[in-house]
Design a protein around this motif. Structure first.
Motif, PDB file in Angstrom:
ATOM      1  N   THR A 136       0.840  -1.187   0.000  1.00 20.95           N
ATOM      2  CA  THR A 136       0.000   0.000   0.000  1.00 20.95           C
ATOM      3  C   THR A 136       0.881   1.245   0.000  1.00 20.95           C
ATOM      4  O   THR A 136       2.089   1.180   0.265  1.00 20.95           O
ATOM      5  CB  THR A 136      -0.909   0.028   1.237  1.00 20.95           C
ATOM      6  OG1 THR A 136      -0.090   0.145   2.415  1.00 20.95           O
ATOM      7  CG2 THR A 136      -1.740  -1.247   1.325  1.00 20.95           C
ATOM      8  N   ASN A 137       0.270   2.379  -0.273  1.00 18.30           N
ATOM      9  CA  ASN A 137       1.015   3.628  -0.341  1.00 18.30           C
ATOM     10  C   ASN A 137       1.696   3.953   0.982  1.00 18.30           C
ATOM     11  O   ASN A 137       2.808   4.475   1.020  1.00 18.30           O
ATOM     12  CB  ASN A 137       0.069   4.757  -0.744  1.00 18.30           C
ATOM     13  CG  ASN A 137       0.793   5.909  -1.406  1.00 18.30           C
ATOM     14  OD1 ASN A 137       1.596   5.689  -2.309  1.00 18.30           O
ATOM     15  ND2 ASN A 137       0.520   7.124  -0.969  1.00 18.30           N
ATOM     16  N   ASP A 138       1.027   3.631   2.092  1.00 13.63           N
ATOM     17  CA  ASP A 138       1.574   3.947   3.416  1.00 13.63           C
ATOM     18  C   ASP A 138       2.790   3.095   3.767  1.00 13.63           C
ATOM     19  O   ASP A 138       3.567   3.452   4.654  1.00 13.63           O
ATOM     20  CB  ASP A 138       0.501   3.760   4.495  1.00 13.63           C
ATOM     21  CG  ASP A 138      -0.634   4.774   4.363  1.00 13.63           C
ATOM     22  OD1 ASP A 138      -0.396   5.839   3.764  1.00 13.63           O
ATOM     23  OD2 ASP A 138      -1.744   4.474   4.834  1.00 13.63           O
ATOM     24  N   GLU A 139       2.943   1.969   3.075  1.00 15.20           N
ATOM     25  CA  GLU A 139       4.061   1.068   3.366  1.00 15.20           C
ATOM     26  C   GLU A 139       5.346   1.468   2.655  1.00 15.20           C
ATOM     27  O   GLU A 139       6.389   0.863   2.882  1.00 15.20           O
ATOM     28  CB  GLU A 139       3.698  -0.371   2.972  1.00 15.20           C
ATOM     29  CG  GLU A 139       2.583  -0.983   3.790  1.00 15.20           C
ATOM     30  CD  GLU A 139       2.209  -2.378   3.300  1.00 15.20           C
ATOM     31  OE1 GLU A 139       2.482  -3.341   4.041  1.00 15.20           O
ATOM     32  OE2 GLU A 139       1.664  -2.502   2.189  1.00 15.20           O
ATOM     33  N   VAL A 140       5.280   2.464   1.801  1.00 17.42           N
ATOM     34  CA  VAL A 140       6.444   2.890   1.026  1.00 17.42           C
ATOM     35  C   VAL A 140       6.865   4.278   1.486  1.00 17.42           C
ATOM     36  O   VAL A 140       6.064   5.217   1.492  1.00 17.42           O
ATOM     37  CB  VAL A 140       6.125   2.909  -0.484  1.00 17.42           C
ATOM     38  CG1 VAL A 140       7.346   3.315  -1.285  1.00 17.42           C
ATOM     39  CG2 VAL A 140       5.623   1.537  -0.932  1.00 17.42           C
ATOM     40  N   SER A 141       8.115   4.433   1.884  1.00 19.33           N
ATOM     41  CA  SER A 141       8.605   5.711   2.397  1.00 19.33           C
ATOM     42  C   SER A 141       8.743   6.738   1.271  1.00 19.33           C
ATOM     43  O   SER A 141       8.822   6.385   0.091  1.00 19.33           O
ATOM     44  CB  SER A 141       9.962   5.521   3.073  1.00 19.33           C
ATOM     45  OG  SER A 141      10.953   5.200   2.112  1.00 19.33           O
ATOM     46  N   PHE A 142       8.783   7.992   1.671  1.00 20.10           N
ATOM     47  CA  PHE A 142       8.948   9.065   0.677  1.00 20.10           C
ATOM     48  C   PHE A 142      10.266   8.911  -0.077  1.00 20.10           C
ATOM     49  O   PHE A 142      10.331   9.149  -1.286  1.00 20.10           O
ATOM     50  CB  PHE A 142       8.902  10.435   1.361  1.00 20.10           C
ATOM     51  CG  PHE A 142       9.108  11.576   0.401  1.00 20.10           C
ATOM     52  CD1 PHE A 142       8.056  12.060  -0.362  1.00 20.10           C
ATOM     53  CD2 PHE A 142      10.377  12.146   0.254  1.00 20.10           C
ATOM     54  CE1 PHE A 142       8.252  13.113  -1.256  1.00 20.10           C
ATOM     55  CE2 PHE A 142      10.582  13.198  -0.642  1.00 20.10           C
ATOM     56  CZ  PHE A 142       9.514  13.674  -1.401  1.00 20.10           C
ATOM     57  N   GLY A 143      11.324   8.497   0.629  1.00 15.23           N
ATOM     58  CA  GLY A 143      12.622   8.315  -0.020  1.00 15.23           C
ATOM     59  C   GLY A 143      12.574   7.281  -1.122  1.00 15.23           C
ATOM     60  O   GLY A 143      13.156   7.464  -2.198  1.00 15.23           O
ATOM     61  N   VAL A 144      11.879   6.172  -0.862  1.00 21.13           N
ATOM     62  CA  VAL A 144      11.737   5.119  -1.876  1.00 21.13           C
ATOM     63  C   VAL A 144      10.911   5.631  -3.050  1.00 21.13           C
ATOM     64  O   VAL A 144      11.244   5.395  -4.217  1.00 21.13           O
ATOM     65  CB  VAL A 144      11.099   3.862  -1.264  1.00 21.13           C
ATOM     66  CG1 VAL A 144      10.744   2.848  -2.353  1.00 21.13           C
ATOM     67  CG2 VAL A 144      12.042   3.229  -0.246  1.00 21.13           C
ATOM     68  N   LYS A 145       9.828   6.328  -2.739  1.00 18.75           N
ATOM     69  CA  LYS A 145       8.998   6.896  -3.805  1.00 18.75           C
ATOM     70  C   LYS A 145       9.813   7.842  -4.683  1.00 18.75           C
ATOM     71  O   LYS A 145       9.712   7.808  -5.908  1.00 18.75           O
ATOM     72  CB  LYS A 145       7.807   7.652  -3.210  1.00 18.75           C
ATOM     73  CG  LYS A 145       6.767   6.787  -2.539  1.00 18.75           C
ATOM     74  CD  LYS A 145       5.671   7.665  -1.940  1.00 18.75           C
ATOM     75  CE  LYS A 145       4.670   6.844  -1.150  1.00 18.75           C
ATOM     76  NZ  LYS A 145       3.645   7.701  -0.495  1.00 18.75           N
ATOM     77  N   PHE A 146      10.616   8.691  -4.025  1.00 19.63           N
ATOM     78  CA  PHE A 146      11.414   9.654  -4.775  1.00 19.63           C
ATOM     79  C   PHE A 146      12.413   8.944  -5.683  1.00 19.63           C
ATOM     80  O   PHE A 146      12.600   9.327  -6.848  1.00 19.63           O
ATOM     81  CB  PHE A 146      12.147  10.583  -3.800  1.00 19.63           C
ATOM     82  CG  PHE A 146      12.882  11.704  -4.472  1.00 19.63           C
ATOM     83  CD1 PHE A 146      12.216  12.864  -4.839  1.00 19.63           C
ATOM     84  CD2 PHE A 146      14.244  11.601  -4.737  1.00 19.63           C
ATOM     85  CE1 PHE A 146      12.896  13.910  -5.463  1.00 19.63           C
ATOM     86  CE2 PHE A 146      14.924  12.633  -5.361  1.00 19.63           C
ATOM     87  CZ  PHE A 146      14.244  13.789  -5.729  1.00 19.63           C
ATOM     88  N   ALA A 147      13.046   7.896  -5.172  1.00 26.51           N
ATOM     89  CA  ALA A 147      14.026   7.154  -5.966  1.00 26.51           C
ATOM     90  C   ALA A 147      13.359   6.477  -7.164  1.00 26.51           C
ATOM     91  O   ALA A 147      13.906   6.476  -8.280  1.00 26.51           O
ATOM     92  CB  ALA A 147      14.723   6.111  -5.090  1.00 26.51           C
ATOM     93  N   ILE A 148      12.183   5.888  -6.934  1.00 27.53           N
ATOM     94  CA  ILE A 148      11.454   5.258  -8.029  1.00 27.53           C
ATOM     95  C   ILE A 148      11.065   6.299  -9.071  1.00 27.53           C
ATOM     96  O   ILE A 148      11.212   6.079 -10.278  1.00 27.53           O
ATOM     97  CB  ILE A 148      10.188   4.540  -7.501  1.00 27.53           C
ATOM     98  CG1 ILE A 148      10.578   3.348  -6.621  1.00 27.53           C
ATOM     99  CG2 ILE A 148       9.315   4.062  -8.664  1.00 27.53           C
ATOM    100  CD1 ILE A 148       9.395   2.681  -5.949  1.00 27.53           C
ATOM    101  N   TRP A 149      10.584   7.437  -8.601  1.00 25.70           N
ATOM    102  CA  TRP A 149      10.153   8.524  -9.495  1.00 25.70           C
ATOM    103  C   TRP A 149      11.276   8.950 -10.435  1.00 25.70           C
ATOM    104  O   TRP A 149      11.106   9.026 -11.648  1.00 25.70           O
ATOM    105  CB  TRP A 149       9.684   9.690  -8.636  1.00 25.70           C
ATOM    106  CG  TRP A 149       9.154  10.885  -9.373  1.00 25.70           C
ATOM    107  CD1 TRP A 149       8.288  10.902 -10.417  1.00 25.70           C
ATOM    108  CD2 TRP A 149       9.460  12.254  -9.073  1.00 25.70           C
ATOM    109  NE1 TRP A 149       8.010  12.193 -10.792  1.00 25.70           N
ATOM    110  CE2 TRP A 149       8.722  13.046  -9.985  1.00 25.70           C
ATOM    111  CE3 TRP A 149      10.256  12.884  -8.122  1.00 25.70           C
ATOM    112  CZ2 TRP A 149       8.785  14.444  -9.969  1.00 25.70           C
ATOM    113  CZ3 TRP A 149      10.306  14.270  -8.103  1.00 25.70           C
ATOM    114  CH2 TRP A 149       9.583  15.031  -9.021  1.00 25.70           C
ATOM    115  N   ILE A 150      12.453   9.228  -9.873  1.00 20.74           N
ATOM    116  CA  ILE A 150      13.590   9.662 -10.674  1.00 20.74           C
ATOM    117  C   ILE A 150      14.026   8.558 -11.630  1.00 20.74           C
ATOM    118  O   ILE A 150      14.273   8.805 -12.818  1.00 20.74           O
ATOM    119  CB  ILE A 150      14.772  10.066  -9.770  1.00 20.74           C
ATOM    120  CG1 ILE A 150      14.382  11.232  -8.855  1.00 20.74           C
ATOM    121  CG2 ILE A 150      15.989  10.424 -10.619  1.00 20.74           C
ATOM    122  CD1 ILE A 150      14.030  12.509  -9.593  1.00 20.74           C
TER     123      ILE A 150
END
Length: 278
Positions: free
Chosen positions: A90-104
């Motif tokens: 779920t979205n809550d299980e993924v940290s902002f840092g991981v999201k940012f890395a995936i995004w880039i």
């Protein structure tokens, strides 16, 4: 470099929806980004447009809009989200840092994938035989993938609990992925006459190899899920043993479901998993 960074910003903006729901980076955001880069290329290089380049960018736009539109329809109109509950974080299980890395990471991949199209426009190379061949191959891949999506959606409506083995699924078990690979093979081939330095070759190869890797990774994850759901069904076992998983006319690749192939299971595979495991 200026063009690269402009297109990267476009891809980042188009895929930023993933911060609301992280899997969107590699599903809805994927389609949005490819379409946006195609449209952005037409605008940036409006003075260098040729028939082949315009068609190629139009195919990127069509591809991206069709994909994202289909994913929205699937999530809203089908029981996909319910079936995938517990399969994807779920979205809550993924940290902002991981999201940012995936995004880039994925935005870079999307720009690299589309680089043959904007390289042609940037270099003002016009329409040649490689461009024509690439456009034809890409168009076939898009049609092939869209047909597979429609056939699977139709089959699942009739029998949600049954694996799909009709239509293109009688040809290979993952025709969605095959169509995707055909499309991007066409994009890569279209640029074979315009890669004139190491940087352009590296960008194009990274984009092409990256998406092929994603497709094989997704096929492995789907293989594991299918084995879990239908492994006790003798009809499925027969289908699996007689139908290639993704590439026709080569051995069946039974090792795709092997737990030893962990290098095919990184988070980037979320897009194909979300796309085909419906």
């Amino acid at each position: 470099m200026k063009t690269f960074f402009i297109l990267l910003v476009i891809a980042l903006a188009a895929s930023a929806c993933g911060f609301k729901k992280y899997v969107w980076f590699i599903s809805l955001g994927y389609g949005f980004a490819i379409a946006a880069v195609g449209a952005g290329s037409l605008i940036i290089f409006h003075g260098n447009l040729t028939t082949g380049a315009v068609i190629q960018c139009a195919l990127l736009i069509i591809y991206g809009i069709r994909l994202s539109g289909y994913l929205v329809y699937r999530d809203v109109k089908t029981a996909y989200n319910r079936r995938m509950k517990g399969e994807v974080k779920t979205n809550d299980e993924v940290s902002f840092g991981v999201k940012f890395a995936i995004w880039i990471s994925v935005a870079l991949l999307y720009v690299f994938q589309t680089s043959p199209a904007w390289f042609r426009l940037m270099d003002n190379r016009g329409t040649d035989a490689f461009c024509v061949a690439g456009v034809i191959i890409s168009a076939f891949g898009i049609i092939f993938e869209a047909t597979a999506d429609l056939q699977k959606n139709s089959a699942k409506k009739k029998n949600p609990g049954q694996f799909v083995s009709s239509g293109l699924f009688s040809f290979v078990r993952c025709p969605n992925y095959l169509g995707e690979m055909i499309n991007w093979t066409g994009v890569f081939i279209s640029g074979l006459s315009i890669y004139h330095n190491a940087t352009e070759w590296i960008c194009a190869v990274i984009g092409y190899v990256g998406i092929i890797y994603v497709m094989f990774s997704g096929a492995r994850r789907l293989e594991i899920r299918q084995d879990k759901n239908y492994g006790s069904d003798p009809n499925y076992q027969h289908y699996k043993s007689t139908t290639p998983i993704m590439v026709p006319f080569i051995p069946i690749l039974p090792i795709m479901s092997s737990p030893k192939l962990r290098f095919l299971g990184i988070p980037l595979t979320g897009y194909p998993q979300n796309k085909s495991q419906r």
